[in-house]
Design a protein around this motif. Sequence first.
Motif, PDB file in Angstrom:
ATOM      1  N   LEU A 150      91.169  14.447 -45.975  1.00 21.63           N
ATOM      2  CA  LEU A 150      91.413  15.610 -45.117  1.00 21.63           C
ATOM      3  C   LEU A 150      90.654  15.563 -43.796  1.00 21.63           C
ATOM      4  CD1 LEU A 150      91.054  18.519 -47.727  1.00 21.63           C
ATOM      5  CD2 LEU A 150      93.168  17.884 -46.535  1.00 21.63           C
ATOM      6  N   THR A 151      89.468  14.973 -43.805  1.00 19.25           N
ATOM      7  CA  THR A 151      88.587  15.130 -42.640  1.00 19.25           C
ATOM      8  C   THR A 151      88.402  13.816 -41.880  1.00 19.25           C
ATOM      9  OG1 THR A 151      86.533  14.707 -43.869  1.00 19.25           O
ATOM     10  CG2 THR A 151      87.329  16.990 -43.792  1.00 19.25           C
ATOM     11  N   THR A 152      87.990  13.965 -40.603  1.00 24.77           N
ATOM     12  CA  THR A 152      87.894  12.803 -39.716  1.00 24.77           C
ATOM     13  C   THR A 152      86.543  12.103 -39.778  1.00 24.77           C
ATOM     14  OG1 THR A 152      87.166  14.240 -37.908  1.00 24.77           O
ATOM     15  CG2 THR A 152      89.534  13.840 -38.090  1.00 24.77           C
ATOM     16  N   ASN A 153      85.493  12.842 -40.135  1.00 19.47           N
ATOM     17  CA  ASN A 153      84.170  12.227 -40.227  1.00 19.47           C
ATOM     18  C   ASN A 153      84.046  11.510 -41.573  1.00 19.47           C
ATOM     19  OD1 ASN A 153      81.503  11.557 -39.584  1.00 19.47           O
ATOM     20  ND2 ASN A 153      81.094  13.592 -38.733  1.00 19.47           N
ATOM     21  N   ASP A 154      82.982  10.729 -41.737  1.00 20.45           N
ATOM     22  CA  ASP A 154      82.839   9.932 -42.960  1.00 20.45           C
ATOM     23  C   ASP A 154      81.973  10.680 -43.978  1.00 20.45           C
ATOM     24  OD1 ASP A 154      82.606   8.109 -44.936  1.00 20.45           O
ATOM     25  OD2 ASP A 154      81.850   6.475 -43.665  1.00 20.45           O
ATOM     26  N   ALA A 155      82.644  11.383 -44.880  1.00 19.32           N
ATOM     27  CA  ALA A 155      81.924  12.187 -45.880  1.00 19.32           C
ATOM     28  C   ALA A 155      81.203  11.327 -46.911  1.00 19.32           C
ATOM     29  CB  ALA A 155      82.897  13.150 -46.571  1.00 19.32           C
ATOM     30  N   SER A 156      81.521  10.026 -46.962  1.00 19.99           N
ATOM     31  CA  SER A 156      80.820   9.165 -47.936  1.00 19.99           C
ATOM     32  C   SER A 156      79.364   8.957 -47.510  1.00 19.99           C
ATOM     33  CB  SER A 156      81.526   7.815 -48.070  1.00 19.99           C
ATOM     34  OG  SER A 156      81.303   7.019 -46.920  1.00 19.99           O
ATOM     35  N   LYS A 157      79.059   9.286 -46.244  1.00 16.95           N
ATOM     36  CA  LYS A 157      77.674   9.159 -45.770  1.00 16.95           C
ATOM     37  C   LYS A 157      76.807  10.346 -46.206  1.00 16.95           C
ATOM     38  CE  LYS A 157      77.998   5.610 -42.691  1.00 16.95           C
ATOM     39  NZ  LYS A 157      78.658   4.520 -43.453  1.00 16.95           N
ATOM     40  N   LEU A 158      77.459  11.395 -46.714  1.00 10.87           N
ATOM     41  CA  LEU A 158      76.703  12.569 -47.154  1.00 10.87           C
ATOM     42  C   LEU A 158      75.931  12.284 -48.439  1.00 10.87           C
ATOM     43  CD1 LEU A 158      79.323  15.420 -46.552  1.00 10.87           C
ATOM     44  CD2 LEU A 158      77.087  15.224 -45.441  1.00 10.87           C
ATOM     45  N   GLU A 159      74.817  12.980 -48.576  1.00 13.16           N
ATOM     46  CA  GLU A 159      74.073  13.001 -49.839  1.00 13.16           C
ATOM     47  C   GLU A 159      73.895  14.471 -50.192  1.00 13.16           C
ATOM     48  OE1 GLU A 159      70.325  11.209 -48.966  1.00 13.16           O
ATOM     49  OE2 GLU A 159      71.278   9.382 -48.175  1.00 13.16           O
ATOM     50  N   PRO A 160      73.583  14.754 -51.441  1.00 15.56           N
ATOM     51  CA  PRO A 160      73.336  16.165 -51.772  1.00 15.56           C
ATOM     52  C   PRO A 160      72.252  16.741 -50.848  1.00 15.56           C
ATOM     53  CG  PRO A 160      73.509  14.878 -53.786  1.00 15.56           C
ATOM     54  CD  PRO A 160      73.525  13.889 -52.647  1.00 15.56           C
ATOM     55  N   GLY A 161      72.532  17.917 -50.290  1.00 19.42           N
ATOM     56  CA  GLY A 161      71.568  18.533 -49.380  1.00 19.42           C
ATOM     57  C   GLY A 161      71.845  18.227 -47.918  1.00 19.42           C
ATOM     58  N   ARG A 162      72.944  17.530 -47.652  1.00 18.01           N
ATOM     59  CA  ARG A 162      73.279  17.218 -46.260  1.00 18.01           C
ATOM     60  C   ARG A 162      74.570  17.896 -45.826  1.00 18.01           C
ATOM     61  NH1 ARG A 162      70.867  11.938 -43.745  1.00 18.01           N
ATOM     62  NH2 ARG A 162      69.064  11.684 -45.124  1.00 18.01           N
ATOM     63  N   VAL A 163      74.632  18.171 -44.523  1.00 22.88           N
ATOM     64  CA  VAL A 163      75.780  18.846 -43.923  1.00 22.88           C
ATOM     65  C   VAL A 163      76.390  17.936 -42.870  1.00 22.88           C
ATOM     66  CG1 VAL A 163      76.570  21.013 -42.877  1.00 22.88           C
ATOM     67  CG2 VAL A 163      74.309  20.907 -43.965  1.00 22.88           C
ATOM     68  N   GLN A 164      77.684  18.000 -42.734  1.00 28.56           N
ATOM     69  CA  GLN A 164      78.359  17.189 -41.722  1.00 28.56           C
ATOM     70  C   GLN A 164      79.359  18.047 -40.945  1.00 28.56           C
ATOM     71  OE1 GLN A 164      81.323  14.096 -43.059  1.00 28.56           O
ATOM     72  NE2 GLN A 164      79.694  12.755 -42.346  1.00 28.56           N
ATOM     73  N   TYR A 165      79.339  17.895 -39.626  1.00 33.77           N
ATOM     74  CA  TYR A 165      80.355  18.521 -38.779  1.00 33.77           C
ATOM     75  C   TYR A 165      81.562  17.597 -38.725  1.00 33.77           C
ATOM     76  CZ  TYR A 165      82.758  20.353 -34.660  1.00 33.77           C
ATOM     77  OH  TYR A 165      83.695  20.866 -33.800  1.00 33.77           O
ATOM     78  N   THR A 166      82.746  18.153 -38.884  1.00 26.17           N
ATOM     79  CA  THR A 166      83.928  17.308 -38.972  1.00 26.17           C
ATOM     80  C   THR A 166      85.163  18.104 -38.544  1.00 26.17           C
ATOM     81  OG1 THR A 166      85.122  15.808 -40.478  1.00 26.17           O
ATOM     82  CG2 THR A 166      84.378  17.881 -41.408  1.00 26.17           C
ATOM     83  N   ALA A 167      86.309  17.441 -38.574  1.00 25.79           N
ATOM     84  CA  ALA A 167      87.565  18.105 -38.235  1.00 25.79           C
ATOM     85  C   ALA A 167      88.618  17.748 -39.269  1.00 25.79           C
ATOM     86  CB  ALA A 167      88.035  17.682 -36.843  1.00 25.79           C
ATOM     87  N   MET A 168      89.612  18.624 -39.399  1.00 28.11           N
ATOM     88  CA  MET A 168      90.812  18.286 -40.179  1.00 28.11           C
ATOM     89  C   MET A 168      91.945  18.174 -39.178  1.00 28.11           C
ATOM     90  SD  MET A 168      90.861  20.526 -43.688  1.00 28.11           S
ATOM     91  CE  MET A 168      91.019  22.135 -42.919  1.00 28.11           C
ATOM     92  N   CYS A 169      92.755  17.130 -39.319  1.00 25.84           N
ATOM     93  CA  CYS A 169      93.832  16.918 -38.364  1.00 25.84           C
ATOM     94  C   CYS A 169      95.194  16.858 -39.034  1.00 25.84           C
ATOM     95  CB  CYS A 169      93.600  15.618 -37.596  1.00 25.84           C
ATOM     96  SG  CYS A 169      92.318  15.791 -36.352  1.00 25.84           S
ATOM     97  N   TYR A 170      96.203  17.111 -38.213  1.00 28.89           N
ATOM     98  CA  TYR A 170      97.589  16.863 -38.619  1.00 28.89           C
ATOM     99  C   TYR A 170      97.889  15.375 -38.380  1.00 28.89           C
ATOM    100  CZ  TYR A 170      98.084  21.951 -38.490  1.00 28.89           C
ATOM    101  OH  TYR A 170      97.940  23.295 -38.729  1.00 28.89           O
TER     102      TYR A 170
END
Lengths: 365, 128
Positions: A70-90
């Motif tokens: 769904l999102t443009t940023n790389d959520a696999s870089k997240l760890e528990p306790g981390r937040v990421q700014y991202t976008a959802m695109c068509y």
Amino acid sequence: MADVKRTPLYPVYKDKAKLVPFGGWEMPVQFSGIKAEHEAVRTRAGLFDVSHMGEAEITGSDALQLVQRLTTNDASKLEPGRVQYTAMCYPDGGTVDDLLVYMRGEGDYLLVINAANIDKDVEWMGKHASGDVTVKNVSDRIAQIALQGPRAEKVLQRLTETDLSRIRPFRFQADVDLDGVSGLVSRTGYTGEDGFEIYLDAEKAPLLWEKILETGKDDGVVPCGLGARDTLRFEARLALYGNELSASISPIEAGIGFAVKPDKGDFIGRDVLVRQKKEGAPRKLVGLEMVERGIPRSHYPVYVGEEEVGEITSGTQSPTLKKNVGLALIKWEHAQLDNRVDVEIRGKRVAAKIVKTPFYKRPNQ
Amino acid sequence: MNLPKELRYSDEHEWVKEEGDNKVRIGITDFAQDELGDIVFVELPEEGDELEVDSPFGSVESVKTVSELYAPVSGKVVEVNEDLEDSPENVNEAPYDSGWMIVVEMSQPSDLEKLMDADKYQAMVSED
């Protein structure tokens, strides 16, 4: 106004703030005044009710896979306790929404979305869900309070034993005890200042609101409305969905390409966004400063000579700079710094030039 | 809300003060400035411009919004408050005093009859 929505904090401020309709909600636009609140956040701290923001949970063993799709940023870089700014695109690269993704644990994500987009976003998420994953709209039971400004940490620290200095930017901690009120404390914000966004049970929000204002009184903490929130985010060049981002504006055009990671694997909109990243997008978001008298406002057309090259997405008199400035989405070939353009203000062409953004950056950042 | 009794009011939230010789001073009401919030920009006509009743003659911008000004009377602009260019906040701080906008020499003084007195204007804004 039969189906206008109100946040759990409405009873607390209904007689103290000026209220306006906003994306289906009745929200405070200002308490003491936009300029005074703006300055309070830049120099001290301000408290915002942003409970209208939506929250969706994506959980299950295939949750990461769905978030990645769904999102443009790389959520696999997240760890528990981390937040990421991202976008959802068509698929065509237009933007469904911009959002924050909180990783609470393995297979447990909280997505914070824009108020006016809640139904659309949750439907979009559900439509793409497959395998062991559940999408749940939890917006109604979660309130959100934002304490923003250089004194935010000092003030909030008085309410908790948790060492807030250890919550770094784009990190969060769940179940923080704030003088008896439990909340998820996130070091994020939408003002260009240091600060926190606190998520908590809707019914506890009025209590925490009063506690923060009380303990922050001597530090000059004031309640702030959506008016100041808008001028603060604008000066810091933080995108507002509906202005800088929309179904017809891609994240690359809006200047949030840092949240688009083509190498992470496939995701919705990837083809178009990869091409725009490599070859350039047809339009670019730039900063404008008026040279002649006038204030640029959303949707005012922008000209170079006789050619209409784009339009203003947001604009006001910057309370910090005292200058009339705007953001404009214009054809890329005209987007060079210092270029002269004209903004059409109520039928008149008024001179402006392209300037660097953000208009405001906080010290030591 | 401060609504001086000696003024007349338009439904577009301007006040009008008679100054003799068919001249009127015009500004926006305390209610209007409060609704707008922090005013940061005022655009006014020039001396000598002709105004037509109910037509736009300028604009007031707060941090958040733009609001058009509508002429409460027809006539010629004979004075403009140039101070508002550098001090638009005067409209917030003293809407009936240093926040005045223009002086107009009326071409049809009967325009005044259509304006409200303070009580009527008060009743109108209380309804909203």
